[in-house]
Write a protein that holds these residues in place. Structure first.
Motif, PDB file in Angstrom:
ATOM      1  N   PRO A  60       0.839  -1.206   0.000  1.00 58.25           N
ATOM      2  CA  PRO A  60       0.000   0.000   0.000  1.00 58.25           C
ATOM      3  C   PRO A  60       0.873   1.255   0.000  1.00 58.25           C
ATOM      4  CG  PRO A  60      -0.758  -1.574   1.647  1.00 58.25           C
ATOM      5  CD  PRO A  60       0.572  -2.068   1.164  1.00 58.25           C
ATOM      6  N   SER A  61       0.378   2.322  -0.621  1.00 62.04           N
ATOM      7  CA  SER A  61       1.171   3.545  -0.721  1.00 62.04           C
ATOM      8  C   SER A  61       0.262   4.770  -0.721  1.00 62.04           C
ATOM      9  CB  SER A  61       2.008   3.535  -2.008  1.00 62.04           C
ATOM     10  OG  SER A  61       2.632   4.785  -2.217  1.00 62.04           O
ATOM     11  N   LYS A  62       0.618   5.769   0.092  1.00 58.38           N
ATOM     12  CA  LYS A  62      -0.135   7.021   0.118  1.00 58.38           C
ATOM     13  C   LYS A  62       0.052   7.816  -1.175  1.00 58.38           C
ATOM     14  CE  LYS A  62      -0.264   7.986   5.094  1.00 58.38           C
ATOM     15  NZ  LYS A  62       0.148   8.947   6.150  1.00 58.38           N
ATOM     16  N   ASP A  63       1.109   7.519  -1.906  1.00 59.56           N
ATOM     17  CA  ASP A  63       1.440   8.302  -3.098  1.00 59.56           C
ATOM     18  C   ASP A  63       0.778   7.772  -4.367  1.00 59.56           C
ATOM     19  OD1 ASP A  63       3.127   9.913  -1.532  1.00 59.56           O
ATOM     20  OD2 ASP A  63       4.746   8.445  -1.720  1.00 59.56           O
ATOM     21  N   LYS A  64      -0.050   6.730  -4.241  1.00 61.82           N
ATOM     22  CA  LYS A  64      -0.695   6.150  -5.416  1.00 61.82           C
ATOM     23  C   LYS A  64      -2.211   6.138  -5.231  1.00 61.82           C
ATOM     24  CE  LYS A  64       3.269   3.242  -6.587  1.00 61.82           C
ATOM     25  NZ  LYS A  64       3.769   1.871  -6.861  1.00 61.82           N
ATOM     26  N   ASP A  65      -2.912   6.187  -6.364  1.00 58.39           N
ATOM     27  CA  ASP A  65      -4.366   6.177  -6.316  1.00 58.39           C
ATOM     28  C   ASP A  65      -4.882   4.974  -5.538  1.00 58.39           C
ATOM     29  OD1 ASP A  65      -4.266   8.421  -7.819  1.00 58.39           O
ATOM     30  OD2 ASP A  65      -5.100   7.550  -9.649  1.00 58.39           O
ATOM     31  N   MET A  66      -5.946   5.201  -4.768  1.00 62.37           N
ATOM     32  CA  MET A  66      -6.590   4.145  -3.974  1.00 62.37           C
ATOM     33  C   MET A  66      -5.613   3.458  -3.037  1.00 62.37           C
ATOM     34  SD  MET A  66      -9.721   4.422  -5.029  1.00 62.37           S
ATOM     35  CE  MET A  66     -10.643   2.958  -4.595  1.00 62.37           C
ATOM     36  N   LYS A  78     -19.633   1.485  -3.326  1.00 60.78           N
ATOM     37  CA  LYS A  78     -18.733   1.766  -4.451  1.00 60.78           C
ATOM     38  C   LYS A  78     -17.406   2.334  -3.935  1.00 60.78           C
ATOM     39  CE  LYS A  78     -22.317   0.872  -7.050  1.00 60.78           C
ATOM     40  NZ  LYS A  78     -22.456  -0.441  -7.700  1.00 60.78           N
ATOM     41  N   PRO A  79     -16.273   1.847  -4.465  1.00 60.37           N
ATOM     42  CA  PRO A  79     -14.969   2.378  -4.026  1.00 60.37           C
ATOM     43  C   PRO A  79     -14.741   3.801  -4.523  1.00 60.37           C
ATOM     44  CG  PRO A  79     -14.690   0.749  -5.776  1.00 60.37           C
ATOM     45  CD  PRO A  79     -16.138   0.745  -5.426  1.00 60.37           C
ATOM     46  N   GLU A  80     -14.145   4.613  -3.670  1.00 58.92           N
ATOM     47  CA  GLU A  80     -13.816   6.001  -4.000  1.00 58.92           C
ATOM     48  C   GLU A  80     -12.420   6.324  -3.501  1.00 58.92           C
ATOM     49  OE1 GLU A  80     -16.593   8.774  -2.433  1.00 58.92           O
ATOM     50  OE2 GLU A  80     -18.300   8.009  -3.582  1.00 58.92           O
ATOM     51  N   TRP A  81     -11.813   7.358  -4.100  1.00 61.95           N
ATOM     52  CA  TRP A  81     -10.472   7.787  -3.713  1.00 61.95           C
ATOM     53  C   TRP A  81     -10.480   9.274  -3.434  1.00 61.95           C
ATOM     54  CZ3 TRP A  81      -6.067   7.351  -1.642  1.00 61.95           C
ATOM     55  CH2 TRP A  81      -4.942   8.084  -2.026  1.00 61.95           C
ATOM     56  N   ASP A  82     -10.064   9.664  -2.260  1.00 61.18           N
ATOM     57  CA  ASP A  82      -9.917  11.075  -1.898  1.00 61.18           C
ATOM     58  C   ASP A  82      -8.427  11.381  -1.914  1.00 61.18           C
ATOM     59  OD1 ASP A  82      -9.670  13.554  -0.676  1.00 61.18           O
ATOM     60  OD2 ASP A  82     -11.298  13.184   0.743  1.00 61.18           O
ATOM     61  N   ALA A  83      -7.970  11.932  -3.024  1.00 58.13           N
ATOM     62  CA  ALA A  83      -6.528  12.174  -3.210  1.00 58.13           C
ATOM     63  C   ALA A  83      -5.992  13.199  -2.218  1.00 58.13           C
ATOM     64  CB  ALA A  83      -6.260  12.626  -4.636  1.00 58.13           C
ATOM     65  N   ASP A  84      -6.809  14.185  -1.848  1.00 57.30           N
ATOM     66  CA  ASP A  84      -6.347  15.230  -0.921  1.00 57.30           C
ATOM     67  C   ASP A  84      -6.144  14.680   0.487  1.00 57.30           C
ATOM     68  OD1 ASP A  84      -6.407  17.159  -2.923  1.00 57.30           O
ATOM     69  OD2 ASP A  84      -8.524  17.611  -2.551  1.00 57.30           O
ATOM     70  N   ALA A  85      -7.073  13.842   0.943  1.00 60.15           N
ATOM     71  CA  ALA A  85      -6.985  13.293   2.300  1.00 60.15           C
ATOM     72  C   ALA A  85      -6.205  11.986   2.350  1.00 60.15           C
ATOM     73  CB  ALA A  85      -8.381  13.074   2.858  1.00 60.15           C
ATOM     74  N   LYS A  89     -12.097   4.584   0.240  1.00 60.17           N
ATOM     75  CA  LYS A  89     -13.278   4.158   0.989  1.00 60.17           C
ATOM     76  C   LYS A  89     -14.324   3.570   0.055  1.00 60.17           C
ATOM     77  CE  LYS A  89     -15.537   8.700   0.879  1.00 60.17           C
ATOM     78  NZ  LYS A  89     -16.142   9.781   1.687  1.00 60.17           N
ATOM     79  N   TRP A  90     -15.270   2.878   0.677  1.00 65.04           N
ATOM     80  CA  TRP A  90     -16.480   2.472  -0.021  1.00 65.04           C
ATOM     81  C   TRP A  90     -17.587   3.411   0.433  1.00 65.04           C
ATOM     82  CZ3 TRP A  90     -13.100  -1.383   1.590  1.00 65.04           C
ATOM     83  CH2 TRP A  90     -12.708  -2.318   0.622  1.00 65.04           C
ATOM     84  N   SER A  91     -18.331   3.954  -0.524  1.00 61.77           N
ATOM     85  CA  SER A  91     -19.450   4.833  -0.208  1.00 61.77           C
ATOM     86  C   SER A  91     -20.758   4.195  -0.661  1.00 61.77           C
ATOM     87  CB  SER A  91     -19.283   6.188  -0.900  1.00 61.77           C
ATOM     88  OG  SER A  91     -18.165   6.866  -0.381  1.00 61.77           O
ATOM     89  N   ASN A  92     -21.826   4.585   0.023  1.00 58.43           N
ATOM     90  CA  ASN A  92     -23.158   4.082  -0.285  1.00 58.43           C
ATOM     91  C   ASN A  92     -24.117   5.256  -0.107  1.00 58.43           C
ATOM     92  OD1 ASN A  92     -25.730   2.840  -0.217  1.00 58.43           O
ATOM     93  ND2 ASN A  92     -24.888   0.962   0.647  1.00 58.43           N
ATOM     94  N   GLU A  93     -24.914   5.548  -1.125  1.00 54.93           N
ATOM     95  CA  GLU A  93     -25.805   6.713  -1.076  1.00 54.93           C
ATOM     96  C   GLU A  93     -26.803   6.633   0.078  1.00 54.93           C
ATOM     97  OE1 GLU A  93     -27.649   7.176  -4.856  1.00 54.93           O
ATOM     98  OE2 GLU A  93     -25.803   7.834  -5.853  1.00 54.93           O
ATOM     99  N   ILE A 101     -10.511   3.518   4.567  1.00 59.40           N
ATOM    100  CA  ILE A 101      -9.191   2.882   4.664  1.00 59.40           C
ATOM    101  C   ILE A 101      -8.120   3.974   4.715  1.00 59.40           C
ATOM    102  CG2 ILE A 101      -7.576   1.260   3.616  1.00 59.40           C
ATOM    103  CD1 ILE A 101      -9.953   0.318   1.867  1.00 59.40           C
ATOM    104  N   ARG A 102      -7.252   3.878   5.695  1.00 58.04           N
ATOM    105  CA  ARG A 102      -6.118   4.801   5.808  1.00 58.04           C
ATOM    106  C   ARG A 102      -4.853   4.013   6.099  1.00 58.04           C
ATOM    107  NH1 ARG A 102      -7.045  10.305   6.700  1.00 58.04           N
ATOM    108  NH2 ARG A 102      -5.050  10.462   7.751  1.00 58.04           N
ATOM    109  N   ILE A 103      -3.725   4.536   5.639  1.00 54.96           N
ATOM    110  CA  ILE A 103      -2.420   3.998   6.026  1.00 54.96           C
ATOM    111  C   ILE A 103      -1.992   4.701   7.309  1.00 54.96           C
ATOM    112  CG2 ILE A 103       0.036   3.893   5.405  1.00 54.96           C
ATOM    113  CD1 ILE A 103      -0.794   3.568   2.504  1.00 54.96           C
ATOM    114  N   VAL A 104      -1.553   3.944   8.296  1.00 57.27           N
ATOM    115  CA  VAL A 104      -1.138   4.519   9.580  1.00 57.27           C
ATOM    116  C   VAL A 104       0.264   4.055   9.946  1.00 57.27           C
ATOM    117  CG1 VAL A 104      -3.506   4.686  10.433  1.00 57.27           C
ATOM    118  CG2 VAL A 104      -2.180   2.628  10.888  1.00 57.27           C
ATOM    119  N   LYS A 105       0.937   4.880  10.736  1.00 56.03           N
ATOM    120  CA  LYS A 105       2.288   4.557  11.201  1.00 56.03           C
ATOM    121  C   LYS A 105       2.291   4.038  12.638  1.00 56.03           C
ATOM    122  CE  LYS A 105       4.599   7.993   8.264  1.00 56.03           C
ATOM    123  NZ  LYS A 105       5.467   9.200   8.257  1.00 56.03           N
TER     124      LYS A 105
END
Length: 201
Positions: A60-66, A78-85, A89-93, A101-105
């Motif tokens: 996994p990498s913070k520098d790549k999409d998803m 549905k999977p989504e990508w928030d490039a700024d944050a 994640k998966w979203s549902n209307e 999903i986040r990468i943590v140290k």
């Protein structure tokens, strides 16, 4: 006859005395040593060692999409990508919150580690007041925890990957009061989503 008997007795006694050197001690008799597998009185019983946490393939990498993860749609999720944050994640209307999903140290090997980091984590943001469930799985481990004195319930699924990277996949299980309130995701939905994650090599 009496003299002859005394004479023989004297010879035998003298021979025995000659065969024994001064200072000789009788041979020590080896006594069996008592052994026991039981712990000594007062010692705490040994705890069985926990199996090592699994390490998943991929990076996994913070520098790549998803986050360099493969996320498949699941029904209305549905999977989504928030490039700024840097959040996938998966979203549902139908829901105000998603499965994030986040990468943590942070070190998150145990539920005690999770308690220590909870106030600083985006997924929780406050102290854990109760651990409802915790379990190790073939992909990592998860905990269902409560915060704000039971007002919020969150499932947090931690997975480790090659190179030491770890991700936290989480969903809000707090029962919804109405369709516009947050929460309401089921444990089964969060588990299915988190365990479907595949990291690209």
């Amino acid at each position: 006859m009496l003299k002859t008997g005394l004479f023989v007795f004297s010879i035998v006694t003298a021979a025995a005395a000659c065969g024994k050197k001064e200072g000789d001690q009788p041979a020590a008799v080896d006594k069996p040593t008592a052994t026991s597998d039981k712990p000594a009185a007062g010692d705490p019983p040994a705890k069985p060692a926990k199996p090592a946490l699994p390490v998943n393939n991929g990076t996994p990498s913070k520098d790549k999409d998803m986050l360099n993860l493969e996320l498949a749609p699941m029904g209305n999720w549905k999977p989504e990508w928030d490039a700024d944050a840097k959040v996938a994640k998966w979203s549902n209307e139908e829901y105000m919150t998603g499965i994030v999903i986040r990468i943590v140290k942070d070190k998150l090997d145990t539920v005690d580690d999770l308690k220590n980091e909870a106030p600083m984590m985006m997924q929780l943001g406050t102290a854990i007041t109760k651990v409802v469930e915790e379990k190790q799985t073939p992909m990592g481990w998860y905990a269902i925890v409560e915060s704000d004195e039971g007002k919020n319930t969150t499932m947090v699924y931690i997975q480790k990957y090659e190179g030491g990277t770890q991700i936290v996949c989480s969903g809000n299980l707090t029962p919804r009061k109405d369709p516009t309130s947050a929460g309401g995701i089921t444990k089964e939905e969060v588990t299915k989503a988190c365990e479907s994650i595949k990291a690209k090599s």
